[in-house]
Scaffold this active site. Structure first.
Site, PDB file in Angstrom:
ATOM      1  N   LYS A  88       1.905  -2.982   8.842  1.00  0.00           N
ATOM      2  CA  LYS A  88       3.162  -2.252   8.650  1.00  0.00           C
ATOM      3  C   LYS A  88       4.307  -3.048   9.250  1.00  0.00           C
ATOM      4  O   LYS A  88       4.275  -3.414  10.428  1.00  0.00           O
ATOM      5  CB  LYS A  88       3.073  -0.872   9.314  1.00  0.00           C
ATOM      6  CG  LYS A  88       4.274   0.024   9.075  1.00  0.00           C
ATOM      7  CD  LYS A  88       4.006   1.424   9.640  1.00  0.00           C
ATOM      8  CE  LYS A  88       5.119   2.393   9.325  1.00  0.00           C
ATOM      9  NZ  LYS A  88       4.818   3.761   9.828  1.00  0.00           N
TER      10      LYS A  88
ATOM     11  N   VAL B 170       4.060  -0.816   4.234  1.00  0.00           N
ATOM     12  CA  VAL B 170       2.694  -1.175   4.617  1.00  0.00           C
ATOM     13  C   VAL B 170       2.078  -2.061   3.545  1.00  0.00           C
ATOM     14  O   VAL B 170       2.100  -1.728   2.356  1.00  0.00           O
ATOM     15  CB  VAL B 170       1.819   0.080   4.821  1.00  0.00           C
ATOM     16  CG1 VAL B 170       0.418  -0.323   5.278  1.00  0.00           C
ATOM     17  CG2 VAL B 170       2.456   1.018   5.833  1.00  0.00           C
TER      18      VAL B 170
ATOM     19  N   GLY C 202       6.854   4.342   4.532  1.00  0.00           N
ATOM     20  CA  GLY C 202       7.174   5.560   5.256  1.00  0.00           C
ATOM     21  C   GLY C 202       8.611   5.556   5.685  1.00  0.00           C
ATOM     22  O   GLY C 202       9.443   4.817   5.141  1.00  0.00           O
ATOM     23  N   GLY C 203       8.922   6.371   6.694  1.00  0.00           N
ATOM     24  CA  GLY C 203      10.296   6.476   7.141  1.00  0.00           C
ATOM     25  C   GLY C 203      10.800   5.245   7.868  1.00  0.00           C
ATOM     26  O   GLY C 203      12.008   5.030   7.956  1.00  0.00           O
ATOM     27  N   MET C 204       9.888   4.431   8.406  1.00  0.00           N
ATOM     28  CA  MET C 204      10.314   3.312   9.233  1.00  0.00           C
ATOM     29  C   MET C 204       9.937   1.951   8.682  1.00  0.00           C
ATOM     30  O   MET C 204      10.522   0.947   9.086  1.00  0.00           O
ATOM     31  CB  MET C 204       9.734   3.455  10.643  1.00  0.00           C
ATOM     32  CG  MET C 204      10.101   4.746  11.336  1.00  0.00           C
ATOM     33  SD  MET C 204       9.730   4.696  13.083  1.00  0.00           S
ATOM     34  CE  MET C 204      10.941   3.508  13.635  1.00  0.00           C
TER      35      MET C 204
ATOM     36  N   ASP D  23       6.074  15.532  12.123  1.00  0.00           N
ATOM     37  CA  ASP D  23       6.295  15.182  10.716  1.00  0.00           C
ATOM     38  C   ASP D  23       4.991  15.323   9.932  1.00  0.00           C
ATOM     39  O   ASP D  23       4.665  14.495   9.091  1.00  0.00           O
ATOM     40  CB  ASP D  23       6.856  13.770  10.584  1.00  0.00           C
ATOM     41  CG  ASP D  23       7.428  13.496   9.185  1.00  0.00           C
ATOM     42  OD1 ASP D  23       7.806  14.482   8.503  1.00  0.00           O
ATOM     43  OD2 ASP D  23       7.493  12.326   8.778  1.00  0.00           O
TER      44      ASP D  23
ATOM     45  N   LEU E 270       0.826  -1.210   0.000  1.00  0.00           N
ATOM     46  CA  LEU E 270       0.000   0.000   0.000  1.00  0.00           C
ATOM     47  C   LEU E 270       0.857   1.255   0.000  1.00  0.00           C
ATOM     48  O   LEU E 270       0.437   2.307  -0.492  1.00  0.00           O
ATOM     49  CB  LEU E 270      -0.916   0.012   1.216  1.00  0.00           C
ATOM     50  CG  LEU E 270      -1.976  -1.095   1.296  1.00  0.00           C
ATOM     51  CD1 LEU E 270      -2.705  -1.039   2.635  1.00  0.00           C
ATOM     52  CD2 LEU E 270      -2.957  -0.983   0.144  1.00  0.00           C
ATOM     53  N   GLY E 271       2.049   1.174   0.564  1.00  0.00           N
ATOM     54  CA  GLY E 271       2.922   2.337   0.631  1.00  0.00           C
ATOM     55  C   GLY E 271       4.046   2.096   1.614  1.00  0.00           C
ATOM     56  O   GLY E 271       4.166   1.022   2.207  1.00  0.00           O
TER      57      GLY E 271
END
Length: 212
Positions: A25, A10, A5-7, A120, A2-3
């Site tokens: 995630k 997902v 992020g920084g960590m 953020d 789905l996408g």
């Protein structure tokens, strides 16, 4: 997928008993050995789950896979990030922009009252959820690098960063956040909201540059 992020990254998932779609995630492999990153990842789940606000993404569970990969189970959101919308339309009508940010500010009020600073906020972390009734619901995402001033029940590691390591997104970052983590308070989130509003109305940023 789905996408990301920084960590972590997902994935779309499904509850095997009730059939409900979920988002899972997983922490990135390259940062799993860092105790600081693990603490931030776990605190992201605890913070979102503990606030229980309609404009903050719901977290249902967290744990570790059989391969020792930390994970968070979240609600599955159908819709688009504000960043995706801005890339398509460049600007957003004033009334719609205000409606979106009123919901973001409602989420921030709940967060700040707990002594938590998101730090953020950016259009990637503001999600417009498509609901059955046709009216969008705004969700604030990604508490992975939040700053805890007085929140109880969170690991101390979440308020520490490696020396010289800049956390946040520079285009939305208040000057004091870029200069010193010790100087920040809830106003850095309000600054970011102001930048988001400026971009929604003008299609540009108040400050731009070729480097951080």
């Amino acid at each position: 997928v789905l996408g990301s992020g920084g960590m972590g990254i997902v994935y779309e998932g499904r509850h095997t008993l009730i059939g409900r779609k979920i988002a899972v995630k997983l922490l990135f492999p390259e940062i799993r050995a860092s105790q600081e990153s693990l603490a931030r990842f776990q605190n992201e789940a605890r913070i979102a789950a503990s606030i229980a606000h309609k404009n903050i993404i719901d977290v249902f569970d967290m744990g570790t896979t059989t391969d020792k990969i930390p994970f968070i189970v979240m609600e599955y959101l159908l819709g688009y990030s504000l960043e995706q919308v801005l890339k398509l339309t460049t600007t957003i009508p004033t009334t719609m922009a205000v409606d979106i940010l009123l919901e973001v500010l409602s989420a921030l009020h709940a967060v700040h009252s707990r002594g938590i600073i998101h730090r953020d906020l950016k259009p990637d972390n503001v999600f417009l959820v498509e609901q059955a009734g046709g009216e969008d619901l705004v969700k604030v995402l990604d508490f992975g690098i939040c700053y805890l001033r007085k929140a109880a029940g969170m690991q101390d590691a979440a308020v520490k960063t490696e020396t010289g390591f800049l956390l946040g997104s520079p285009l939305y970052m208040a000057p004091e956040q870029a200069l010193s983590e010790d100087a920040i308070d809830h106003r850095v989130d309000l600054y970011a909201v102001g930048v988001i509003l400026y971009r929604m109305l003008t299609g540009a940023f108040p400050h731009e540059g070729s480097n951080y």
